[in-house]
Design an enzyme around this catalytic site. Structure first.
Site, PDB file in Angstrom:
ATOM      1  N   ASP A   9       0.849  -1.003   0.072  1.00 47.78           N
ATOM      2  CA  ASP A   9      -0.113  -0.190   0.075  1.00 47.78           C
ATOM      3  C   ASP A   9       0.816   1.133  -0.095  1.00 47.78           C
ATOM      4  OD1 ASP A   9      -2.390   1.471   0.242  1.00 47.78           O
ATOM      5  OD2 ASP A   9      -1.821   1.810   2.604  1.00 47.78           O
ATOM      6  N   ASP A  11      -0.172   5.034   0.905  1.00 49.35           N
ATOM      7  CA  ASP A  11      -0.694   5.987   2.033  1.00 49.35           C
ATOM      8  C   ASP A  11      -0.371   5.298   3.312  1.00 49.35           C
ATOM      9  OD1 ASP A  11      -0.956   7.944  -0.100  1.00 49.35           O
ATOM     10  OD2 ASP A  11      -3.099   7.640  -0.318  1.00 49.35           O
ATOM     11  N   ARG A  49     -11.599   8.375  -3.522  1.00 45.61           N
ATOM     12  CA  ARG A  49     -11.991   9.713  -2.985  1.00 45.61           C
ATOM     13  C   ARG A  49     -13.392  10.167  -2.853  1.00 45.61           C
ATOM     14  NH1 ARG A  49      -9.349  13.302  -7.444  1.00 45.61           N
ATOM     15  NH2 ARG A  49      -7.673  11.736  -7.059  1.00 45.61           N
ATOM     16  N   ASN A 118      -3.223   9.413  -7.407  1.00 45.90           N
ATOM     17  CA  ASN A 118      -1.901  10.325  -7.338  1.00 45.90           C
ATOM     18  C   ASN A 118      -0.828   9.494  -7.109  1.00 45.90           C
ATOM     19  OD1 ASN A 118      -3.391  13.010  -7.576  1.00 45.90           O
ATOM     20  ND2 ASN A 118      -4.308  12.470  -5.834  1.00 45.90           N
ATOM     21  N   ASP A 170      -1.785  -0.434   6.049  1.00 51.36           N
ATOM     22  CA  ASP A 170      -2.123   0.374   7.003  1.00 51.36           C
ATOM     23  C   ASP A 170      -3.295   0.569   7.608  1.00 51.36           C
ATOM     24  OD1 ASP A 170      -2.498   2.133   5.229  1.00 51.36           O
ATOM     25  OD2 ASP A 170      -2.144   3.954   6.595  1.00 51.36           O
TER      26      ASP A 170
HETATM   27  P1  B16 Z   1      -6.607   9.955  -4.079  1.00 52.03           P
HETATM   28  P2  B16 Z   1      -3.963   3.816  -0.389  1.00 52.03           P
HETATM   29  C1  B16 Z   1      -5.793   5.600  -0.587  1.00 52.03           C
HETATM   30  O1  B16 Z   1      -4.615   5.131  -0.976  1.00 52.03           O
HETATM   31  C2  B16 Z   1      -5.694   6.563   0.782  1.00 52.03           C
HETATM   32  O2  B16 Z   1      -5.796   5.847   1.944  1.00 52.03           O
HETATM   33  C3  B16 Z   1      -7.214   7.030   0.669  1.00 52.03           C
HETATM   34  O3  B16 Z   1      -7.448   7.857   2.153  1.00 52.03           O
HETATM   35  C4  B16 Z   1      -7.644   7.698  -0.352  1.00 52.03           C
HETATM   36  O4  B16 Z   1      -8.858   8.567  -0.326  1.00 52.03           O
HETATM   37  C5  B16 Z   1      -7.443   7.167  -1.513  1.00 52.03           C
HETATM   38  O5  B16 Z   1      -6.052   6.479  -1.848  1.00 52.03           O
HETATM   39  C6  B16 Z   1      -7.768   7.993  -2.888  1.00 52.03           C
HETATM   40  O6  B16 Z   1      -6.620   8.771  -3.018  1.00 52.03           O
HETATM   41  O7  B16 Z   1      -7.462  10.983  -3.658  1.00 52.03           O
HETATM   42  O8  B16 Z   1      -5.186  10.322  -4.159  1.00 52.03           O
HETATM   43  O9  B16 Z   1      -6.931   9.125  -5.361  1.00 52.03           O
HETATM   44  O10 B16 Z   1      -3.862   3.830   0.933  1.00 52.03           O
HETATM   45  O11 B16 Z   1      -4.910   2.638  -1.197  1.00 52.03           O
HETATM   46  O12 B16 Z   1      -2.516   3.967  -1.081  1.00 52.03           O
HETATM   47 MG    MG Z   2      -2.955   3.019   3.175  1.00 52.15          MG
END
Ligand code: B16
Ligand code: MG
Length: 214
Positions: A9, A11, A49, A118, A170
């Site tokens: 993962d 984030d 998101r 992102n 996490d």
């Molecule tokens: P974005 P992961 C997730 O990433 C985040 O944990 C989550 O909080 C977020 O809303 C989601 O990505 C979407 O992210 O707005 O940047 O497209 O934990 O799967 O790496």
């Molecule tokens: Mg994460």
């Protein structure tokens, strides 16, 4: 590590962007007139998101039209990207680079399993992109965690069966996604939150692949 590959993962595991997501949502909630806490934020980890926005609006008891929701999501993302733009290799969490280097040296495969749209920008900004054999991000999948699509896609891109992969996560939703994919999962973070994981580490500092008995 016994498994042939690790799916990471992003984030909260490789970088502390969970903090930036929190700050961006928190600023939006403040504008809408309610408080969004760190406890609330746990519910957004690993969630897409738009689904995150739905949870935020439910917490604030706010109703918006579809058009307004799209605008809100865009605003949150531009705030988030301001934090991301300032990222460097200094933002990689302690011990991560050594762990990835050791995996490479021992011939293990490495994939990213993130629902973030992102993810590639973050891997580029922090200089980690070269470590990955496969990158699964929010642009490749349609179902966020706890659906297993993100991890099954990662295994598929590496031409490996699910049981050859160990996930590092996490988020509670991410651990469930790994198990639904038929993969073992290392929880990275708070043991009281990640108790469904097969093994829990507080972070990668001082941790090497040979310390992971999965
Ligand atoms: P974005 P992961 C997730 O990433 C985040 O944990 C989550 O909080 C977020 O809303 C989601 O990505 C979407 O992210 O707005 O940047 O497209 O934990 O799967 O790496
Ligand atoms: Mg994460």
């Amino acid at each position: 590590m016994k498994a042939g590959a690790g799916i990471f993962d992003l984030d909260g595991v490789l970088v502390d962007t969970a903090r930036f997501h929190y700050l961006a949502w928190n600023e939006l909630a403040a504008e809408l007139g309610f408080e969004f806490t760190m406890v609330h934020n746990e519910r957004l980890k690993g969630v897409s998101r738009m689904d995150s926005l739905e949870i935020l609006l439910e917490i604030g008891n706010i109703q918006l039209s579809a058009g307004e929701k799209n605008l809100m999501a865009e605003r949150k993302n531009s705030r988030y990207l301001q934090y991301v733009d300032a990222m460097t290799e200094q933002d990689i969490l302690p011990g991560v680079i050594t762990f990835l280097q050791k995996m490479r040296e021992s011939g293990k495969r490495i994939a990213l399993g993130s629902v973030s749209k992102n993810a590639r920008i973050i891997l580029q900004r922090t200089g980690m992109i070269g470590f990955f054999d496969a990158i699964v991000d929010g642009t490749l999948i349609s179902k966020a965690k706890p659906h297993p699509e993100v991890f099954l896609t990662g295994a598929g891109l590496m031409n490996l069966p699910p049981e050859a992969c160990v996930v590092f996560e996490d988020a509670v939703a991410g651990i469930e996604a790994a198990h639904r994919a038929g993969m073992k999962c290392v929880g990275v973070g708070d043991a009281s939150i990640l108790n469904q994981a097969d093994l829990i580490i507080s972070g990668f500092h001082g941790i090497l692949p040979e310390h992971i008995p999965l």
